[in-house]
Design an enzyme around this catalytic site. Structure first.
Site, PDB file in Angstrom:
ATOM      1  CE  LYS A 199     -37.198  33.407  18.209  1.00 25.92           C
ATOM      2  NZ  LYS A 199     -36.661  32.808  19.584  1.00 25.92           N
ATOM      3  NE  ARG A 227     -40.014  36.657  23.250  1.00 28.09           N
ATOM      4  CZ  ARG A 227     -38.724  37.000  22.585  1.00 28.09           C
ATOM      5  NH1 ARG A 227     -38.871  37.439  21.301  1.00 28.09           N
ATOM      6  NH2 ARG A 227     -37.632  36.377  22.986  1.00 28.09           N
ATOM      7  NE  ARG A 243     -28.292  34.074  22.859  1.00 25.30           N
ATOM      8  CZ  ARG A 243     -29.613  34.290  22.429  1.00 25.30           C
ATOM      9  NH1 ARG A 243     -30.131  33.838  21.594  1.00 25.30           N
ATOM     10  NH2 ARG A 243     -30.333  34.785  23.352  1.00 25.30           N
ATOM     11  NE  ARG A 247     -29.671  38.053  24.534  1.00 27.42           N
ATOM     12  CZ  ARG A 247     -30.258  37.987  23.796  1.00 27.42           C
ATOM     13  NH1 ARG A 247     -30.252  37.523  22.592  1.00 27.42           N
ATOM     14  NH2 ARG A 247     -31.612  37.560  24.467  1.00 27.42           N
ATOM     15  NE  ARG A 279     -33.993  34.981  27.383  1.00 26.44           N
ATOM     16  CZ  ARG A 279     -32.885  34.731  26.740  1.00 26.44           C
ATOM     17  NH1 ARG A 279     -31.854  34.296  27.431  1.00 26.44           N
ATOM     18  NH2 ARG A 279     -32.910  34.670  25.451  1.00 26.44           N
TER      19      ARG A 279
END
Ligand code: ADP
Ligand code: ZN
Length: 210
Positions: free
Chosen positions: A13, A88, A123, A156, A167
């Site tokens: 996103k 969300r 990531r 992260r 998640r």
């Protein structure tokens, strides 16, 4: 144009938001980035949000609705904005509607869970400015150093594999129902995330033009 980007964590996103931002010259509003900045600054709502974020849970609706409301009231949003990571939950979407915010389109970036698990392990995020990178798909020019601000890029905390599973579960339970919510309003368009980021970007731009 007021847009929402919907999709599982790690679906891309944020990257697609950058593409739209360049094309339409409207700002991206990422509640995740805003919350991370609040955690880093140790603000009151940052402290409240931290535990939920580290665990892969959602931050409470009233906190995120509050920050979002303040943010879209700012001057740079008057010609439109891209919401990345908000709403969300169904109550968050209802809150947007209740604020009288007109949404033009909701773009869902669809990527299968297995692909997401692989992607998130690569990531990296900049400690300084919050920019996101990926060791394979979107590497920094110098390894471990942010292209934009020169600070260090790190993994992260919520990208650890065990947290990613939580998640994704949270996404399917709480966020995926928004597809129905916006599909009923006739606003949902789905873009299938491609292996090549530039291919996904073409599809995204097509989706918001069409
Ligand atoms: P992702 O890569 O999972 O899309 P984000 O950067 O958008 O991550 O968000 C990181 C974390 O911040 C989420 O896991 C959640 O804890 C919190 N968060 C961000 N946006 C929201 C929101 N709209 N509602 C509740 N929690 C949020
Ligand atoms: Zn940076």
């Amino acid at each position: 144009m007021n847009l929402i980007l919907l999709g599982a964590p790690g679906a891309g996103k944020g990257t697609q938001a950058e593409v739209i931002c360049d094309a339409l010259k409207i700002p991206t509003i990422s509640t995740g980035n805003m919350l991370r900045a609040a955690v880093k600054d140790g603000t009151e709502y940052g402290l409240k949000a931290k535990a939920a974020m580290d665990a892969g849970d959602l931050v409470s609706d009233d906190i995120v609705i509050g920050i979002l409301k303040d943010r879209i009231a700012q001057d740079d949003c008057k010609n439109g904005f891209i919401l990345d990571g908000f709403p969300r939950t169904v109550p968050q979407a209802e809150a947007l509607d209740a604020m009288g915010v007109q949404i033009d389109k909701v773009v869902e970036i669809y990527v299968a869970d297995e692909t997401i698990q692989k992607r998130l392990s690569g990531r990296r995020v900049c400690e300084g400015c919050g920019n996101s990178y990926h060791i394979d798909f979107k590497p920094t020019k110098v390894e471990g150093i942010c292209d934009a601000c020169g600070a260090k890029t790190v993994i992260r905390k919520d990208d650890e594999p065990a947290t990613v599973i939580d998640r994704l579960k949270t996404y399917h339970e709480k966020t995926a129902p928004l597809k129905d919510y916006y599909s009923k309003q006739g606003k949902l368009v789905t873009v299938e995330g491609q292996e090549e980021v530039s291919e996904t970007s073409k599809l995204t731009l097509k989706a918001i033009e069409g």
